[in-house]
Write an enzyme that holds these catalytic residues in place. Structure first.
Site, PDB file in Angstrom:
ATOM      1  N   ASP A   8     112.785  99.699 -40.070  1.00  0.00           N
ATOM      2  CA  ASP A   8     113.079 101.110 -39.852  1.00  0.00           C
ATOM      3  C   ASP A   8     114.595 101.222 -39.636  1.00  0.00           C
ATOM      4  OD1 ASP A   8     113.573 100.343 -37.219  1.00  0.00           O
ATOM      5  OD2 ASP A   8     112.035 101.624 -36.317  1.00  0.00           O
ATOM      6  N   CYS A  65     112.373  96.164 -36.524  1.00  0.00           N
ATOM      7  CA  CYS A  65     112.705  97.482 -35.971  1.00  0.00           C
ATOM      8  C   CYS A  65     113.608  97.232 -34.771  1.00  0.00           C
ATOM      9  CB  CYS A  65     111.456  98.310 -35.645  1.00  0.00           C
ATOM     10  SG  CYS A  65     110.336  97.637 -34.416  1.00  0.00           S
ATOM     11  N   THR A  67     112.892  96.887 -31.565  1.00  0.00           N
ATOM     12  CA  THR A  67     112.321  95.860 -30.687  1.00  0.00           C
ATOM     13  C   THR A  67     111.395  94.887 -31.415  1.00  0.00           C
ATOM     14  OG1 THR A  67     110.411  97.268 -30.253  1.00  0.00           O
ATOM     15  CG2 THR A  67     112.292  97.463 -28.726  1.00  0.00           C
ATOM     16  N   HIS A  98      99.882  77.222 -35.335  1.00  0.00           N
ATOM     17  CA  HIS A  98      98.626  77.511 -34.627  1.00  0.00           C
ATOM     18  C   HIS A  98      97.954  78.810 -35.078  1.00  0.00           C
ATOM     19  CE1 HIS A  98      99.595  74.852 -30.858  1.00  0.00           C
ATOM     20  NE2 HIS A  98      99.861  74.241 -32.000  1.00  0.00           N
ATOM     21  N   HIS A 133      92.413  75.101 -34.898  1.00  0.00           N
ATOM     22  CA  HIS A 133      92.872  76.494 -34.996  1.00  0.00           C
ATOM     23  C   HIS A 133      92.038  77.312 -35.972  1.00  0.00           C
ATOM     24  CE1 HIS A 133      96.124  75.166 -32.536  1.00  0.00           C
ATOM     25  NE2 HIS A 133      96.480  74.260 -33.434  1.00  0.00           N
TER      26      HIS A 133
HETATM   27  C1  RB5 Z   1     113.244 103.439 -32.952  1.00  0.00           C
HETATM   28  O1  RB5 Z   1     114.058 104.147 -32.087  1.00  0.00           O
HETATM   29  C2  RB5 Z   1     112.465 102.379 -32.194  1.00  0.00           C
HETATM   30  O2  RB5 Z   1     111.487 102.994 -31.421  1.00  0.00           O
HETATM   31  C3  RB5 Z   1     111.844 101.406 -33.170  1.00  0.00           C
HETATM   32  O3  RB5 Z   1     112.832 100.825 -33.933  1.00  0.00           O
HETATM   33  C4  RB5 Z   1     111.064 100.270 -32.564  1.00  0.00           C
HETATM   34  O4  RB5 Z   1     111.796  99.606 -31.600  1.00  0.00           O
HETATM   35  C5  RB5 Z   1     109.709 100.601 -32.113  1.00  0.00           C
HETATM   36  O5  RB5 Z   1     108.950  99.750 -31.646  1.00  0.00           O
END
Ligand code: RB5
Length: 148
Positions: A8, A65, A67, A98, A133
């Site tokens: 994203d 993304c 996080t 695993h 596994h």
């Molecule tokens: C976008 O602001 C952020 O929410 C997205 O990139 C991600 O971290 C969501 O899990």
């Protein structure tokens, strides 16, 4: 090996870094966006990537993304996907050995490009160990089959 990659808006820079790495490694890949810096919704990228991996069009997927969390949550809704959210090299290795993870998720706001490169390198080269596994992954598959 064929890899599909997407991010994203929160993962564009790291996606470019990982694309460079894949090119250096001579790994064939397809980039499924996003194309812009404006805000987009991560499921719109995670779900098509996950479906392509689940359908066997690609061997592995990489999702980025801010996080890595949103991407991993969305990708794991697709039957047959085992998406691992990874921010260390040890987990990158062990989740292949695993869990036979078929998608790697990372967060651009969590780790730097050097570590992300090592994670991808490790994840792509580590092999699933099978053995004990298989039974564990089999239980996940069984649940998926019963809950279409
Ligand atoms: C976008 O602001 C952020 O929410 C997205 O990139 C991600 O971290 C969501 O899990």
């Amino acid at each position: 090996m064929k890899v599909v990659i997407a991010s994203d808006h929160g993962g564009i820079k790291l996606r470019e870094e990982i694309k460079s790495l894949l090119t250096e490694l001579g790994i064939e890949f397809e980039d499924m966006g996003c194309d812009c810096e404006t805000s987009v919704d991560y499921p719109d990228y995670a779900l098509p990537v996950a479906q392509k991996v689940a359908d066997g069009e690609f061997d592995k997927g990489i999702l980025i993304c801010g996080t890595g969390i949103g991407m991993s949550i969305a990708a794991n809704k697709v039957r047959g996907i085992r998406c691992a959210l990874v921010h260390d090299v040890f987990s990158a290795k062990v989740t292949r050995e695993h869990n036979d993870s078929n998608i790697l998720a990372m967060g651009e706001r969590v780790i730097g490009p050097g570590l992300a490169r090592e994670i991808v390198r490790t994840w792509l080269s580590a092999e699933y160990e099978g053995g004990r596994h298989d039974k564990r992954i089999g239980k996940i598959k069984e649940y998926e089959e019963k809950n279409v």
